[in-house]
Design an enzyme around this catalytic site. Sequence first.
Site, mmCIF file in Angstrom:
data_model
loop_
_atom_site.group_PDB
_atom_site.id
_atom_site.type_symbol
_atom_site.label_atom_id
_atom_site.label_comp_id
_atom_site.label_asym_id
_atom_site.label_seq_id
_atom_site.Cartn_x
_atom_site.Cartn_y
_atom_site.Cartn_z
ATOM 1 N N ASP A 235 40.406 48.300 45.992
ATOM 2 C CA ASP A 235 40.106 47.118 45.182
ATOM 3 C C ASP A 235 41.202 46.801 44.160
ATOM 4 O OD1 ASP A 235 37.644 47.006 46.528
ATOM 5 O OD2 ASP A 235 36.788 48.446 45.126
ATOM 6 N N LYS B 151 44.624 43.924 47.015
ATOM 7 C CA LYS B 151 45.443 43.845 48.237
ATOM 8 C C LYS B 151 45.261 42.507 48.934
ATOM 9 C CE LYS B 151 43.294 47.473 49.807
ATOM 10 N NZ LYS B 151 42.516 47.941 48.648
ATOM 11 N N HIS C 144 37.770 42.157 50.351
ATOM 12 C CA HIS C 144 38.897 41.523 49.672
ATOM 13 C C HIS C 144 38.463 40.150 49.175
ATOM 14 C CE1 HIS C 144 41.173 44.642 51.595
ATOM 15 N NE2 HIS C 144 40.993 44.157 52.793
HETATM 16 P P1 GDP Z 1 41.190 44.551 47.475
HETATM 17 O O1 GDP Z 1 40.059 45.281 48.093
HETATM 18 O O2 GDP Z 1 42.343 45.442 47.126
HETATM 19 O O3 GDP Z 1 41.630 43.341 48.264
HETATM 20 O O4 GDP Z 1 40.651 44.006 46.067
HETATM 21 P P2 GDP Z 1 39.243 43.277 45.783
HETATM 22 O O5 GDP Z 1 39.347 41.859 46.269
HETATM 23 O O6 GDP Z 1 38.110 44.104 46.247
HETATM 24 O O7 GDP Z 1 39.207 43.367 44.200
HETATM 25 C C1 GDP Z 1 40.202 42.787 43.413
HETATM 26 C C2 GDP Z 1 39.582 41.701 42.514
HETATM 27 O O8 GDP Z 1 40.494 41.364 41.500
HETATM 28 C C3 GDP Z 1 39.258 40.396 43.244
HETATM 29 O O9 GDP Z 1 38.072 39.873 42.696
HETATM 30 C C4 GDP Z 1 40.444 39.499 42.908
HETATM 31 O O10 GDP Z 1 40.111 38.115 42.900
HETATM 32 C C5 GDP Z 1 40.787 39.965 41.535
HETATM 33 N N1 GDP Z 1 42.216 39.886 41.176
HETATM 34 C C6 GDP Z 1 43.307 40.158 41.931
HETATM 35 N N2 GDP Z 1 44.431 40.089 41.190
HETATM 36 C C7 GDP Z 1 44.046 39.791 39.927
HETATM 37 C C8 GDP Z 1 44.736 39.615 38.690
HETATM 38 O O11 GDP Z 1 45.961 39.755 38.589
HETATM 39 N N3 GDP Z 1 43.964 39.333 37.584
HETATM 40 C C9 GDP Z 1 42.609 39.211 37.641
HETATM 41 N N4 GDP Z 1 41.929 38.933 36.534
HETATM 42 N N5 GDP Z 1 41.929 39.363 38.797
HETATM 43 C C10 GDP Z 1 42.636 39.660 39.906
HETATM 44 P P1 IMO Z 2 38.981 47.947 49.885
HETATM 45 O O1 IMO Z 2 39.753 47.684 51.147
HETATM 46 C C1 IMO Z 2 36.855 50.818 47.381
HETATM 47 C C2 IMO Z 2 34.822 54.116 49.477
HETATM 48 C C3 IMO Z 2 33.315 54.162 49.441
HETATM 49 C C4 IMO Z 2 33.082 55.656 49.526
HETATM 50 C C5 IMO Z 2 34.191 56.128 50.454
HETATM 51 C C6 IMO Z 2 33.749 56.308 51.897
HETATM 52 O O2 IMO Z 2 38.158 46.787 49.437
HETATM 53 O O3 IMO Z 2 39.882 48.478 48.812
HETATM 54 P P2 IMO Z 2 33.123 54.633 53.854
HETATM 55 O O4 IMO Z 2 32.060 53.576 53.965
HETATM 56 O O5 IMO Z 2 34.504 54.105 54.037
HETATM 57 O O6 IMO Z 2 32.840 55.812 54.726
HETATM 58 O O7 IMO Z 2 33.016 55.184 52.337
HETATM 59 O O8 IMO Z 2 35.196 55.138 50.391
HETATM 60 N N1 IMO Z 2 35.398 52.850 49.972
HETATM 61 C C7 IMO Z 2 36.000 51.938 49.206
HETATM 62 N N2 IMO Z 2 36.153 51.876 47.851
HETATM 63 N N3 IMO Z 2 37.393 49.860 48.155
HETATM 64 C C8 IMO Z 2 37.272 49.910 49.510
HETATM 65 O O9 IMO Z 2 37.914 49.063 50.328
HETATM 66 C C9 IMO Z 2 36.510 50.960 50.084
HETATM 67 N N4 IMO Z 2 36.182 51.312 51.347
HETATM 68 C C10 IMO Z 2 35.506 52.465 51.264
HETATM 69 O O10 IMO Z 2 32.809 53.608 48.244
HETATM 70 O O11 IMO Z 2 33.318 56.252 48.265
HETATM 71 MG MG MG Z 3 38.016 45.576 47.847
#
Ligand code: GDP
Ligand code: IMO
Ligand code: MG
Length: 432
Positions: free
Chosen positions: A13, A16, A41
Amino acid sequence: MPGVVIVGAQWGDEGKGKATDVLGSRVDYVVKFNGGNNAGHTVVIGDQKFALHLLPSGILTPGVTPVIGNGVVVDISVLFTEIDALIERGVDPSKLLISNAAHIIAPYARTLDNVTERFLGKRKIGTTGRGIGPAYADKINRLGLRMGDLFDEQLLRDKIEGSLEQKNHLLVKVYNRRAITVDEVADELLQYRDRLEPMVTDTSLVLNQALDRGETVLFEGGQATMLDVDHGTYPFVTSSSATAGGASTGSGVGPTRIDSVIGIVKAYTTRVGEGPMPTELFDEMGDFLAEVGHEYGTTTGRRRRCGWYDAVIARYAARINGLTDLVLTKLDVLTGLEQIPVCVAYDVDGVRYEELPQDQAAFAAATPVYEYLPGWTEDISGARSFEDLPQTAQDYVMALEKISNCRISAIGVGPGRDEIIVNHDLLHVRGA
Ligand code: GDP
Ligand code: IMO
Ligand code: MG
């Protein structure tokens, strides 16, 4: 022309999806190489917010060919729910390609994921419950179903039968569940066959030919370094290779064709699920990061555990992935803090660790050694060049670059597609 890998440098999170989306306009292919719909994402384009789980983030960029590589595990019903929701919002997913060697998350994998967690009790991993672990376990056990199997019904039924023989013993005798029949699994999977047919292909061949033509391929990792099955905080990890090496095995593109590896890090740290996290905060500062950063999971809605930036982990990620660049996200979330603690090393029973302890108990016992950097109060969301940032924010970024052992090539200052400062060319070829 480059093959570029994007990986998470913490526990997921990091942003990416946004980073892939930002680079999307400059690439021809975006390949998801690991994981499945455990990923979440969020990509914000104008006033529209998209939450993607299984589809590569490149699907949102017209002209890009999104690819689900062989390293991914595919829940086919989730795939079509996601595709149909995008079509409804005007996104054209017709270029999507899926590897014939990608494994299928069979319906019983979801059941097994949830019952296993329940039986693990206090040892549970805190999985997303999407069947990820059991699907990869079947793959490694050579009991898996692959996308290509859908086009040979006899072979598919035979494989399901082989897999169920073992699963049904487990489900009925150990977990007290009902047995699953070959027909119900085959019927569920085969209903998608015709829709899948034009998408399923030898994606390794497609990608290598694209690189031969000089086109750009972006490899998008799900999860992150610390959740990698080999290099993460085992056993509190996911079941796939989320680090840069996984881009090769998960796509069928050799490592010599990869030119840069971009690690995404938040300006602080978050984690979902169980397992150690040295900089985790249990006080109102943790609440501050969660609320200002909107740290609630895209996939499960769980509140993410929050803590300060951990440079030991960033250095580890730089080493394990051979990072060429870091993208630092969510710098804006730290606005308003007088001082910002940054973890530069760990203390384990009085011993200072500069590198990640390899011993599970030592890592679980690690307490952070902090340095304190001055904060800033100005709104930075409008900054579009490094010089637009207040001096203390510039100093914070430069300090992170130094202690993380990797140059910071872009800085996120908000969730929107344009809320980013790009410092260096992110599609550079190493050494150029
Ligand atoms: P990922 O799993 O790595 O793709 O990340 P997620 O989408 O799960 O979580 C990242 C969150 O941060 C999302 O809600 C994005 O919209 C938000 N985000 C990404 N870059 C920035 C930033 O530079 N500033 C802020 N405030 N939010 C961001
Ligand atoms: P993105 O791509 C954050 C965590 C789960 C759990 C562990 C194993 O959005 O960054 P699983 O269901 O994969 O067997 O769970 O991994 N987990 C994540 N945490 N971001 C993710 O994906 C995750 N995908 C799995 O919370 O601890
Ligand atoms: Mg994520």
